[in-house]
Design a protein around this motif. Structure first.
Motif, PDB file in Angstrom:
ATOM      1  N   GLY A 181     -23.845  56.156   1.330  1.00 40.91           N
ATOM      2  CA  GLY A 181     -24.594  55.468   2.384  1.00 40.91           C
ATOM      3  C   GLY A 181     -23.667  54.572   3.191  1.00 40.91           C
ATOM      4  N   VAL A 182     -24.021  54.351   4.456  1.00 38.04           N
ATOM      5  CA  VAL A 182     -23.136  53.571   5.331  1.00 38.04           C
ATOM      6  C   VAL A 182     -23.880  52.388   5.937  1.00 38.04           C
ATOM      7  CG1 VAL A 182     -21.886  55.698   5.923  1.00 38.04           C
ATOM      8  CG2 VAL A 182     -23.602  54.800   7.505  1.00 38.04           C
ATOM      9  N   VAL A 183     -23.113  51.331   6.206  1.00 38.63           N
ATOM     10  CA  VAL A 183     -23.629  50.194   6.979  1.00 38.63           C
ATOM     11  C   VAL A 183     -22.689  49.982   8.163  1.00 38.63           C
ATOM     12  CG1 VAL A 183     -24.219  47.731   6.968  1.00 38.63           C
ATOM     13  CG2 VAL A 183     -24.450  49.075   4.864  1.00 38.63           C
ATOM     14  N   VAL A 184     -23.251  49.831   9.345  1.00 39.45           N
ATOM     15  CA  VAL A 184     -22.461  49.453  10.523  1.00 39.45           C
ATOM     16  C   VAL A 184     -22.943  48.070  10.942  1.00 39.45           C
ATOM     17  CG1 VAL A 184     -21.770  50.024  12.869  1.00 39.45           C
ATOM     18  CG2 VAL A 184     -22.304  51.869  11.253  1.00 39.45           C
ATOM     19  N   LEU A 185     -21.991  47.138  11.049  1.00 40.21           N
ATOM     20  CA  LEU A 185     -22.320  45.760  11.477  1.00 40.21           C
ATOM     21  C   LEU A 185     -21.779  45.569  12.886  1.00 40.21           C
ATOM     22  CD1 LEU A 185     -21.232  45.028   8.069  1.00 40.21           C
ATOM     23  CD2 LEU A 185     -23.055  43.517   8.850  1.00 40.21           C
ATOM     24  N   ASP A 186     -22.667  45.454  13.838  1.00 45.92           N
ATOM     25  CA  ASP A 186     -22.233  45.409  15.235  1.00 45.92           C
ATOM     26  C   ASP A 186     -21.536  44.105  15.604  1.00 45.92           C
ATOM     27  OD1 ASP A 186     -22.395  46.845  17.913  1.00 45.92           O
ATOM     28  OD2 ASP A 186     -23.142  44.850  18.413  1.00 45.92           O
ATOM     29  N   ASP A 187     -21.959  43.007  14.973  1.00 47.20           N
ATOM     30  CA  ASP A 187     -21.550  41.682  15.464  1.00 47.20           C
ATOM     31  C   ASP A 187     -20.336  41.108  14.749  1.00 47.20           C
ATOM     32  OD1 ASP A 187     -23.911  41.718  17.056  1.00 47.20           O
ATOM     33  OD2 ASP A 187     -25.042  41.194  15.260  1.00 47.20           O
ATOM     34  N   MET A 215     -14.755  47.245   6.627  1.00 45.65           N
ATOM     35  CA  MET A 215     -13.567  47.533   7.431  1.00 45.65           C
ATOM     36  C   MET A 215     -13.854  47.134   8.878  1.00 45.65           C
ATOM     37  SD  MET A 215     -11.181  50.852   7.759  1.00 45.65           S
ATOM     38  CE  MET A 215     -12.320  52.030   8.399  1.00 45.65           C
ATOM     39  N   ALA A 216     -13.063  46.194   9.382  1.00 43.91           N
ATOM     40  CA  ALA A 216     -13.218  45.779  10.775  1.00 43.91           C
ATOM     41  C   ALA A 216     -12.643  46.856  11.689  1.00 43.91           C
ATOM     42  CB  ALA A 216     -12.470  44.465  11.004  1.00 43.91           C
ATOM     43  N   LEU A 217     -13.348  47.142  12.762  1.00 50.59           N
ATOM     44  CA  LEU A 217     -12.880  48.135  13.728  1.00 50.59           C
ATOM     45  C   LEU A 217     -12.443  47.439  15.015  1.00 50.59           C
ATOM     46  CD1 LEU A 217     -15.646  50.897  13.402  1.00 50.59           C
ATOM     47  CD2 LEU A 217     -13.540  50.631  12.084  1.00 50.59           C
ATOM     48  N   HIS A 218     -11.654  48.140  15.807  1.00 44.79           N
ATOM     49  CA  HIS A 218     -11.202  47.544  17.073  1.00 44.79           C
ATOM     50  C   HIS A 218     -12.318  47.507  18.112  1.00 44.79           C
ATOM     51  CE1 HIS A 218     -10.807  51.833  17.774  1.00 44.79           C
ATOM     52  NE2 HIS A 218     -10.917  51.559  19.048  1.00 44.79           N
ATOM     53  N   THR A 219     -13.482  48.017  17.761  1.00 47.76           N
ATOM     54  CA  THR A 219     -14.641  47.942  18.658  1.00 47.76           C
ATOM     55  C   THR A 219     -15.385  46.617  18.520  1.00 47.76           C
ATOM     56  OG1 THR A 219     -15.972  48.916  16.915  1.00 47.76           O
ATOM     57  CG2 THR A 219     -15.042  50.438  18.549  1.00 47.76           C
ATOM     58  N   GLY A 220     -15.021  45.823  17.497  1.00 46.22           N
ATOM     59  CA  GLY A 220     -15.779  44.608  17.186  1.00 46.22           C
ATOM     60  C   GLY A 220     -16.769  44.847  16.059  1.00 46.22           C
ATOM     61  N   GLN A 221     -17.059  46.120  15.766  1.00 43.65           N
ATOM     62  CA  GLN A 221     -17.954  46.442  14.649  1.00 43.65           C
ATOM     63  C   GLN A 221     -17.190  46.350  13.327  1.00 43.65           C
ATOM     64  OE1 GLN A 221     -18.260  50.217  16.549  1.00 43.65           O
ATOM     65  NE2 GLN A 221     -20.506  50.211  16.514  1.00 43.65           N
ATOM     66  N   ALA A 222     -17.935  46.414  12.227  1.00 45.28           N
ATOM     67  CA  ALA A 222     -17.330  46.631  10.918  1.00 45.28           C
ATOM     68  C   ALA A 222     -18.170  47.699  10.224  1.00 45.28           C
ATOM     69  CB  ALA A 222     -17.316  45.354  10.089  1.00 45.28           C
ATOM     70  N   ILE A 223     -17.518  48.456   9.353  1.00 43.00           N
ATOM     71  CA  ILE A 223     -18.258  49.495   8.628  1.00 43.00           C
ATOM     72  C   ILE A 223     -18.034  49.342   7.125  1.00 43.00           C
ATOM     73  CG2 ILE A 223     -18.289  51.176  10.503  1.00 43.00           C
ATOM     74  CD1 ILE A 223     -15.931  52.577   9.190  1.00 43.00           C
ATOM     75  N   TYR A 224     -19.034  49.788   6.409  1.00 47.44           N
ATOM     76  CA  TYR A 224     -18.968  49.806   4.948  1.00 47.44           C
ATOM     77  C   TYR A 224     -19.536  51.139   4.489  1.00 47.44           C
ATOM     78  CZ  TYR A 224     -20.249  48.871   0.101  1.00 47.44           C
ATOM     79  OH  TYR A 224     -20.383  48.949  -1.258  1.00 47.44           O
ATOM     80  N   VAL A 225     -18.795  51.823   3.626  1.00 45.20           N
ATOM     81  CA  VAL A 225     -19.271  53.092   3.056  1.00 45.20           C
ATOM     82  C   VAL A 225     -19.443  52.864   1.564  1.00 45.20           C
ATOM     83  CG1 VAL A 225     -18.809  55.545   2.720  1.00 45.20           C
ATOM     84  CG2 VAL A 225     -18.044  54.406   4.835  1.00 45.20           C
TER      85      VAL A 225
END
Ligand SMILES: C[S@@+](CC[C@H](N)C(=O)[O-])C[C@H]1O[C@@H](n2cnc3c(N)ncnc32)[C@H](O)[C@@H]1O
Length: 270
Positions: free
Chosen positions: A217-223, A249-259
């Motif tokens: 399962g994944v979580v995307v954190l926009d902020d 994991m912080a992304l260069h989009t400003g989001q972070a993801i967790y798997v």
């Protein structure tokens, strides 16, 4: 730094034989609440969010229903991340989709498009006041930044209409998060998008959603990466540390993801 000063700095550097990117990558960082935010730009690389024909069709529909709200910084690449993460989540064997922070439904449309041909009874739960960010529970910094009351140019009816094509598998939960979690009937979760802009609500979303995640399962954190929403980063980092889970994991989009791995244990500690 104003655009004019920046342009002059770039021109002087390039005239001296330097590269534009060197200037952009070395701009002075911003500090907010002890966090460092760099203004670095990324170099030339493939940008499928600009050129992938199928993505463009979906994105343009999402942008249309947002009525101009998506003209800000880097929305295309963030939307691309969401669509691809929703597709990745569909590889998990079970679990529903959840979004906390829906507004007019643009980001929900992306994930719903990925989900629509899958069937199998997967539900997509949508949590929002559909009336803007509430004042309740804001930190002093969030009040000062006037986050309360933003995103109020919307209604539940408008968002429902925007997402009407997916009505069969959508469950709307209008009201204050976390109050609306009680009795929402969310079971296991494979995809969660948290885009709720405030620290306290982000923490409540994590506490509600992460324990429900299935393997893969994944979580995307926009902020996560935005100086304006530094509380969202803080509560996220705190939560994953307290749970002894690998961090996001912080992304260069400003989001972070967790798997999520069902057997996850903290193995890295930078
Ligand atoms: C940035 S907008 C979401 C944008 C959306 N994901 C999109 O695609 O455009 C943030 C949303 O979070 C909602 N929100 C913030 N705090 C909330 C809370 N405590 N309960 C319910 N909704 C909340 C606001 O009403 C707003 O619609």
């Amino acid at each position: 730094m104003s655009d004019l000063i920046l342009a002059e700095a770039i021109l002087a550097h390039v005239k001296a034989g330097g590269r534009v990117m060197d200037v952009l990558n070395n701009l002075a960082p911003i500090y907010a609440e002890g966090e460092r935010y760099d203004l670095a730009c990324c170099g030339p690389f493939a940008m499928p969010w600009r050129h992938d024909a199928m993505f463009r069709i979906i994105y343009e529909e999402a942008e249309r229903i947002e009525r101009g709200a998506w003209r800000g910084f880097g929305v295309e690449s963030r939307a691309y991340v969401l669509l691809r993460m929703a597709e990745l989540a569909l590889q998990a064997v079970e679990g529903d989709f959840v979004e906390c922070g829906v507004f007019r439904g643009g980001s929900a449309l992306l994930a719903a498009t990925a989900l629509q041909n899958v069937g199998g009874g997967v539900r997509f739960h949508l949590f929002d006041t559909f009336a803007g960010v509430p004042e309740a529970g804001l930190t002093e910094a969030e009040r000062a930044a006037r986050i309360g009351g933003s995103f109020d140019d919307v209604s539940l009816d408008e968002t429902r209409a925007n997402l009407a094509a997916f009505a069969d598998f959508l469950d709307f939960h209008p009201g204050f998060v976390p109050d609306t979690f009680a009795g929402a009937g969310v079971g296991k979760v494979r995809y969660a998008h948290i885009d709720i802009n405030t620290g306290q609500a982000t923490r409540a979303c994590l506490e509600y959603l992460v324990p429900r995640l299935v393997d893969g399962g994944v979580v995307v954190l926009d902020d996560y990466g935005w100086p304006a929403y530094v509380d969202c980063k803080q509560v996220t980092d705190d939560y994953f540390a307290e749970m002894d889970l690998p961090g996001v994991m912080a992304l260069h989009t400003g989001q972070a993801i967790y798997v999520h791995r069902a057997d996850a244990r903290r193995i890295l500690n930078f």
